[in-house]
Design a protein around this motif. Structure first.
Motif, PDB file in Angstrom:
ATOM      1  N   MET A 132     115.235 -95.448  50.169  1.00 20.31           N
ATOM      2  CA  MET A 132     115.717 -94.635  49.091  1.00 20.31           C
ATOM      3  C   MET A 132     114.676 -93.632  48.636  1.00 20.31           C
ATOM      4  O   MET A 132     115.004 -92.480  48.375  1.00 20.31           O
ATOM      5  CB  MET A 132     116.097 -95.547  47.943  1.00 20.31           C
ATOM      6  N   THR A 133     113.473 -94.111  48.532  1.00 19.93           N
ATOM      7  CA  THR A 133     112.393 -93.208  48.161  1.00 19.93           C
ATOM      8  C   THR A 133     112.231 -92.137  49.228  1.00 19.93           C
ATOM      9  O   THR A 133     111.990 -90.980  48.913  1.00 19.93           O
ATOM     10  CB  THR A 133     111.070 -93.991  48.013  1.00 19.93           C
ATOM     11  N   ASP A 134     112.412 -92.549  50.466  1.00 16.09           N
ATOM     12  CA  ASP A 134     112.313 -91.570  51.554  1.00 16.09           C
ATOM     13  C   ASP A 134     113.421 -90.530  51.438  1.00 16.09           C
ATOM     14  O   ASP A 134     113.188 -89.345  51.702  1.00 16.09           O
ATOM     15  CB  ASP A 134     112.410 -92.277  52.910  1.00 16.09           C
ATOM     16  N   ASP A 135     114.613 -90.986  51.085  1.00 20.42           N
ATOM     17  CA  ASP A 135     115.713 -90.044  50.903  1.00 20.42           C
ATOM     18  C   ASP A 135     115.399 -89.044  49.793  1.00 20.42           C
ATOM     19  O   ASP A 135     115.648 -87.844  49.931  1.00 20.42           O
ATOM     20  CB  ASP A 135     117.005 -90.792  50.550  1.00 20.42           C
ATOM     21  N   ILE A 136     114.885 -89.545  48.730  1.00 17.85           N
ATOM     22  CA  ILE A 136     114.549 -88.667  47.597  1.00 17.85           C
ATOM     23  C   ILE A 136     113.445 -87.694  48.008  1.00 17.85           C
ATOM     24  O   ILE A 136     113.531 -86.497  47.725  1.00 17.85           O
ATOM     25  CB  ILE A 136     114.130 -89.504  46.364  1.00 17.85           C
ATOM     26  N   LEU A 137     112.436 -88.213  48.710  1.00 15.81           N
ATOM     27  CA  LEU A 137     111.343 -87.342  49.163  1.00 15.81           C
ATOM     28  C   LEU A 137     111.860 -86.291  50.145  1.00 15.81           C
ATOM     29  O   LEU A 137     111.448 -85.136  50.095  1.00 15.81           O
ATOM     30  CB  LEU A 137     110.224 -88.163  49.799  1.00 15.81           C
ATOM     31  N   ASN A 138     112.766 -86.699  51.027  1.00 15.49           N
ATOM     32  CA  ASN A 138     113.363 -85.746  51.972  1.00 15.49           C
ATOM     33  C   ASN A 138     114.177 -84.686  51.248  1.00 15.49           C
ATOM     34  O   ASN A 138     114.141 -83.504  51.596  1.00 15.49           O
ATOM     35  CB  ASN A 138     114.229 -86.462  53.006  1.00 15.49           C
ATOM     36  N   GLN A 139     114.918 -85.115  50.258  1.00 10.64           N
ATOM     37  CA  GLN A 139     115.720 -84.156  49.486  1.00 10.64           C
ATOM     38  C   GLN A 139     114.815 -83.177  48.723  1.00 10.64           C
ATOM     39  O   GLN A 139     115.090 -81.976  48.664  1.00 10.64           O
ATOM     40  CB  GLN A 139     116.642 -84.886  48.523  1.00 10.64           C
ATOM     41  N   VAL A 140     113.735 -83.702  48.157  1.00  8.99           N
ATOM     42  CA  VAL A 140     112.782 -82.844  47.443  1.00  8.99           C
ATOM     43  C   VAL A 140     112.141 -81.870  48.428  1.00  8.99           C
ATOM     44  O   VAL A 140     112.003 -80.681  48.140  1.00  8.99           O
ATOM     45  CB  VAL A 140     111.716 -83.691  46.711  1.00  8.99           C
ATOM     46  N   LYS A 141     111.773 -82.395  49.589  1.00  9.44           N
ATOM     47  CA  LYS A 141     111.153 -81.541  50.607  1.00  9.44           C
ATOM     48  C   LYS A 141     112.122 -80.451  51.043  1.00  9.44           C
ATOM     49  O   LYS A 141     111.746 -79.279  51.167  1.00  9.44           O
ATOM     50  CB  LYS A 141     110.707 -82.390  51.797  1.00  9.44           C
ATOM     51  N   LYS A 142     113.380 -80.825  51.300  1.00 12.85           N
ATOM     52  CA  LYS A 142     114.391 -79.839  51.693  1.00 12.85           C
ATOM     53  C   LYS A 142     114.613 -78.822  50.574  1.00 12.85           C
ATOM     54  O   LYS A 142     114.768 -77.629  50.828  1.00 12.85           O
ATOM     55  CB  LYS A 142     115.708 -80.544  52.052  1.00 12.85           C
ATOM     56  N   ALA A 143     114.628 -79.292  49.346  1.00  5.55           N
ATOM     57  CA  ALA A 143     114.805 -78.393  48.204  1.00  5.55           C
ATOM     58  C   ALA A 143     113.630 -77.421  48.116  1.00  5.55           C
ATOM     59  O   ALA A 143     113.808 -76.221  47.846  1.00  5.55           O
ATOM     60  CB  ALA A 143     114.952 -79.190  46.913  1.00  5.55           C
ATOM     61  N   GLU A 144     112.409 -77.933  48.339  1.00  4.78           N
ATOM     62  CA  GLU A 144     111.230 -77.062  48.295  1.00  4.78           C
ATOM     63  C   GLU A 144     111.280 -76.027  49.424  1.00  4.78           C
ATOM     64  O   GLU A 144     110.971 -74.856  49.225  1.00  4.78           O
ATOM     65  CB  GLU A 144     109.949 -77.897  48.409  1.00  4.78           C
ATOM     66  N   GLU A 145     111.683 -76.459  50.618  1.00  4.82           N
ATOM     67  CA  GLU A 145     111.789 -75.544  51.752  1.00  4.82           C
ATOM     68  C   GLU A 145     112.856 -74.483  51.489  1.00  4.82           C
ATOM     69  O   GLU A 145     112.667 -73.294  51.775  1.00  4.82           O
ATOM     70  CB  GLU A 145     112.094 -76.312  53.038  1.00  4.82           C
ATOM     71  N   SER A 146     113.976 -74.951  50.946  1.00  4.87           N
ATOM     72  CA  SER A 146     115.055 -74.020  50.616  1.00  4.87           C
ATOM     73  C   SER A 146     114.587 -73.028  49.544  1.00  4.87           C
ATOM     74  O   SER A 146     114.857 -71.820  49.631  1.00  4.87           O
ATOM     75  CB  SER A 146     116.277 -74.799  50.131  1.00  4.87           C
ATOM     76  N   ALA A 147     113.888 -73.532  48.557  1.00  7.23           N
ATOM     77  CA  ALA A 147     113.380 -72.663  47.499  1.00  7.23           C
ATOM     78  C   ALA A 147     112.375 -71.662  48.066  1.00  7.23           C
ATOM     79  O   ALA A 147     112.373 -70.481  47.685  1.00  7.23           O
ATOM     80  CB  ALA A 147     112.742 -73.498  46.390  1.00  7.23           C
ATOM     81  N   ALA A 148     111.541 -72.119  48.985  1.00  3.33           N
ATOM     82  CA  ALA A 148     110.556 -71.237  49.611  1.00  3.33           C
ATOM     83  C   ALA A 148     111.262 -70.141  50.411  1.00  3.33           C
ATOM     84  O   ALA A 148     110.881 -68.961  50.356  1.00  3.33           O
ATOM     85  CB  ALA A 148     109.606 -72.037  50.502  1.00  3.33           C
ATOM     86  N   ARG A 149     112.332 -70.523  51.168  1.00  8.30           N
ATOM     87  CA  ARG A 149     113.096 -69.527  51.924  1.00  8.30           C
ATOM     88  C   ARG A 149     113.740 -68.530  50.973  1.00  8.30           C
ATOM     89  O   ARG A 149     113.711 -67.318  51.205  1.00  8.30           O
ATOM     90  CB  ARG A 149     114.154 -70.216  52.796  1.00  8.30           C
TER      91      ARG A 149
END
Length: 107
Positions: free
Chosen positions: A1-18
């Motif tokens: 679950m923590t991994d899912d949250i970290l992955n979602q945060v990472k994807k959100a950060e990547e999306s925000a960066a794009r």
């Protein structure tokens, strides 16, 4: 679950960066377009000003020429009068000299 949250945060950060990169690129393009439009506008204004100045000079020359015509005509008439008077005076002088020579010899 923590991994899912970290992955979602990472994807959100990547999306925000794009999204941020896209926004920066869009802003850069807008600035470039604005500069181009400003430059074109500046050149158009300069051309208009040059054309207006050229027309003003042409109008001033035409007006000056028109205003000088009567003065030039008057000067030409005066010149002709002086030429005629000088020729008359010269003829009188020559006649007088010829008469003196004929009447008095070589004096």
């Amino acid at each position: 679950m923590t991994d899912d949250i970290l992955n979602q945060v990472k994807k959100a950060e990547e999306s925000a960066a794009r999204e941020l990169d896209l926004a920066k690129e869009g802003a850069r393009k807008l600035v470039e377009e604005a500069k181009i439009k400003a430059d074109e506008s500046y050149k158009e204004e300069i051309d208009r000003a040059k054309n207006k100045a050229k027309k003003l000079v042409e109008d001033a020359k035409a007006k000056a020429l028109e205003e000088s015509k009567p003065v030039l005509e008057k000067a030409s008439e005066a010149s002709e009068e002086i030429k005629q008077r000088d020729l008359t005076d010269l003829s009188k002088t020559v006649d007088s000299l010829v008469e003196r020579i004929v009447n008095n010899g070589n004096s």
